[in-house]
Design an enzyme around this catalytic site. Structure first.
Site, PDB file in Angstrom:
ATOM      1  N   TYR A 144       0.600  -1.113   0.002  1.00  0.00           N
ATOM      2  CA  TYR A 144      -0.001   0.007  -0.185  1.00  0.00           C
ATOM      3  C   TYR A 144       0.970   1.322   0.083  1.00  0.00           C
ATOM      4  CZ  TYR A 144      -3.477   3.464   1.540  1.00  0.00           C
ATOM      5  OH  TYR A 144      -4.426   4.634   1.734  1.00  0.00           O
ATOM      6  N   ASP A 239       9.079   3.195  -0.180  1.00  0.00           N
ATOM      7  CA  ASP A 239       8.174   3.992   0.586  1.00  0.00           C
ATOM      8  C   ASP A 239       8.453   3.309   1.992  1.00  0.00           C
ATOM      9  OD1 ASP A 239       6.014   4.806   1.926  1.00  0.00           O
ATOM     10  OD2 ASP A 239       4.427   3.770   0.570  1.00  0.00           O
ATOM     11  N   LYS A 267       4.032   9.291   8.939  1.00  0.00           N
ATOM     12  CA  LYS A 267       3.585   8.567  10.170  1.00  0.00           C
ATOM     13  C   LYS A 267       4.850   9.287  11.291  1.00  0.00           C
ATOM     14  CE  LYS A 267       0.895   5.358   8.340  1.00  0.00           C
ATOM     15  NZ  LYS A 267       1.059   4.435   7.134  1.00  0.00           N
TER      16      LYS A 267
HETATM   17  C1  LIG Z   1       0.524   4.765   5.818  1.00  0.00           C
HETATM   18  C2  LIG Z   1       0.976   4.566   4.393  1.00  0.00           C
HETATM   19  C3  LIG Z   1       0.952   5.419   3.320  1.00  0.00           C
HETATM   20  C4  LIG Z   1      -0.132   6.544   3.420  1.00  0.00           C
HETATM   21  O1  LIG Z   1       0.217   7.444   4.050  1.00  0.00           O
HETATM   22  P1  LIG Z   1      -0.927   8.370   4.686  1.00  0.00           P
HETATM   23  O2  LIG Z   1      -0.495   9.603   5.467  1.00  0.00           O
HETATM   24  O3  LIG Z   1      -2.232   7.528   5.204  1.00  0.00           O
HETATM   25  O4  LIG Z   1      -1.592   9.057   3.370  1.00  0.00           O
HETATM   26  C5  LIG Z   1       1.851   5.319   2.482  1.00  0.00           C
HETATM   27  N1  LIG Z   1       2.786   4.148   2.419  1.00  0.00           N
HETATM   28  C6  LIG Z   1       2.843   3.141   3.223  1.00  0.00           C
HETATM   29  C7  LIG Z   1       3.681   2.398   3.324  1.00  0.00           C
HETATM   30  C8  LIG Z   1       1.987   3.463   4.704  1.00  0.00           C
HETATM   31  O5  LIG Z   1       2.316   2.744   5.565  1.00  0.00           O
END
Ligand SMILES: *Cc1c(COP(=O)(O)O)cnc(C)c1O
Length: 431
Positions: A144, A239, A267
């Site tokens: 994701y 990511d 995060k």
């Molecule tokens: C949480 C997450 C996202 C998205 O971040 P948001 O702040 O919710 O838009 C993208 N990539 C990874 C790996 C994530 O864990």
């Protein structure tokens, strides 16, 4: 457990908010219950509006590595807010943040702040396309990367939980430029490069996955991706929105010893405020406006409150040389206890853990190392487990396809309590 007030609050929210929640992962739909509405949180504890107290392993889905309402973070936000909350002009806080990130993650030579992880990955992909002059991107099944159009194809997290890994509303034009490979399936990546090598702008990957549950990459798999990207001139994007500052000071890339071209963050760098960032090789980042032609902007980007909370978080981590060792010790203790409990109960399950991220997969597979293994999980057993855990005062991610998090605020007695309650629940589930 009494939840009348949460039920009432949810019914009220349903009338004016789609599905009653502002992000699908919060819905508790997949475990057949209602979301708990939260009143407050402190350290490792979270309290709902009915007055129930839980040990929290969700941690706002990743940001709260110091636990909730950490005094240094709260103080930084309070002090900063007193001087105004946004100016639309640069502040020294933003440079301080960029320098801190660069010190902790050496591959990030230059960094742009944005407002969410989604914005970070969308912008990083546009930059990779602008820089290479190519259109295609490779992503991995079950990974994701936020809800950008290009990434909602075979996606993980809430998309997977709610059975919609491919969302309606994404044009065929966009979808055709997203190629998907299998996580830990080196051959599938090699095939895509053989077929489309000169059209691939970027490969984006969760270097350690969290959004289909925790899975570690095989050495050869991640190494081959790095080699292929270099060979074909594609940009490798790690990511690390979840793994950044979570698995090590320098994120998953430090742990794995692999250097990406670009890294996306979020995060933890916001300390619980809305934030994201993307950065990496300076020659690539210099293609961004105003120094280059690739456009990306944001009214609230580098917001002083988010910067203050993030800097306080990173500095607190940095001020303790044993921070990640202590986190590892506690997390290992929890893993050991859970594994022993599962073994005793005879309920088939696999616990995957990397640092302070873990997932309990209820599956009879021997190990979970790919999307296809994740899909063998008994989600009904998982749902019963989660609901019983809540009754015992332990709050874990209400979806089989997510990671749970240990924070520095979790005490050894929190961990032992959790292990004891799990034992009790597994004994009941066995019946
Ligand atoms: C949480 C997450 C996202 C998205 O971040 P948001 O702040 O919710 O838009 C993208 N990539 C990874 C790996 C994530 O864990």
């Amino acid at each position: 457990m009494r939840t009348e007030k949460s039920i009432e609050a949810f019914n009220r929210a349903l009338k004016s908010i789609p599905g009653g929640v502002n992000s699908p992962a919060r819905a508790f739909k997949s475990v057949g219950s209602n979301p708990l509405f939260i009143e407050k949180a402190d350290g490792s504890a979270i309290y709902d509006i009915d007055g129930n107290e839980f040990i929290d392993y969700v941690g706002s889905w990743g940001p709260m590595i110091l636990g909730h309402a950490h005094p240094e973070v709260v103080k930084a936000v309070r002090e900063t807010a007193g001087s105004g909350t946004s100016y639309g002009a640069p502040t020294i806080l933003e440079t301080q943040m960029a320098e801190l990130i660069g010190e902790m993650i050496p591959s990030v030579e230059s960094v742009r702040m944005v407002n969410s992880g989604t914005e970070a990955t969308m912008s990083a992909l546009r930059l990779a396309r602008g820089f290479t002059g190519r259109d295609m991107v490779i992503k991995f099944e079950g990974c994701y990367h936020g809800h950008g159009d290009s990434f909602l194809i075979k996606a993980g997290s809430g998309a997977l939980t709610h059975g919609e890994p491919d969302s309606p509303g994404i044009t065929k034009g966009t979808a055709k430029d997203t190629l998907t490979a299998g996580f830990n399936d080196t051959g599938s990546v090699e095939n895509l490069f053989t077929m489309h090598g000169d059209k691939i702008a970027a490969v984006i990957i969760e270097p350690v996955t969290g959004n289909m549950g925790v899975i570690e990459p095989d050495r050869e798999f991640i190494q081959t991706i790095r080699t292929l990207c270099t060979w074909y001139g594609a940009i490798l994007i790690f990511d690390e929105v979840m793994t950044g500052f979570r698995l090590a000071k320098g994120g998953a890339q430090e742990l794995l010893g692999i250097t990406p071209d670009l890294t996306t963050l979020g995060k933890i760098i916001g300390g619980g405020l809305p934030v994201g960032a993307y950065g990496g090789r300076k020659d690539i980042m210099d293609s961004l406006s105003p120094s280059g032609p690739v456009y990306q902007a944001g009214t609230l980007s580098g917001n002083p409150l988010a910067m203050a909370a993030g800097i306080a978080t990173l500095q607190t981590i940095n001020s303790n040389g044993e921070f990640y060792n202590e986190l590892e010790k506690k997390s290992a203790l929890l893993e050991k206890g859970l594994c022993e409990n599962l073994h005793k109960s005879g309920i088939p399950a696999v616990v995957n853990r990397v640092g302070s991220m873990f997932t309990i997969f209820f599956t009879s597979e021997k190990k979970v190392s790919a999307y296809k293994d994740v899909m063998t999980c008994d989600t009904e057993m998982f749902a019963r487990f989660i609901n019983l855990l809540l009754d015992e005062g332990v709050y874990m991610a209400p979806s089989q396809f997510e990671a749970c998090f240990v924070s520095s605020a979790h005490s050894e007695s929190d961990i032992r309590y959790t292990i004891d309650k799990c034992q009790k629940i597994l004994d009941r589930l066995k019946e």
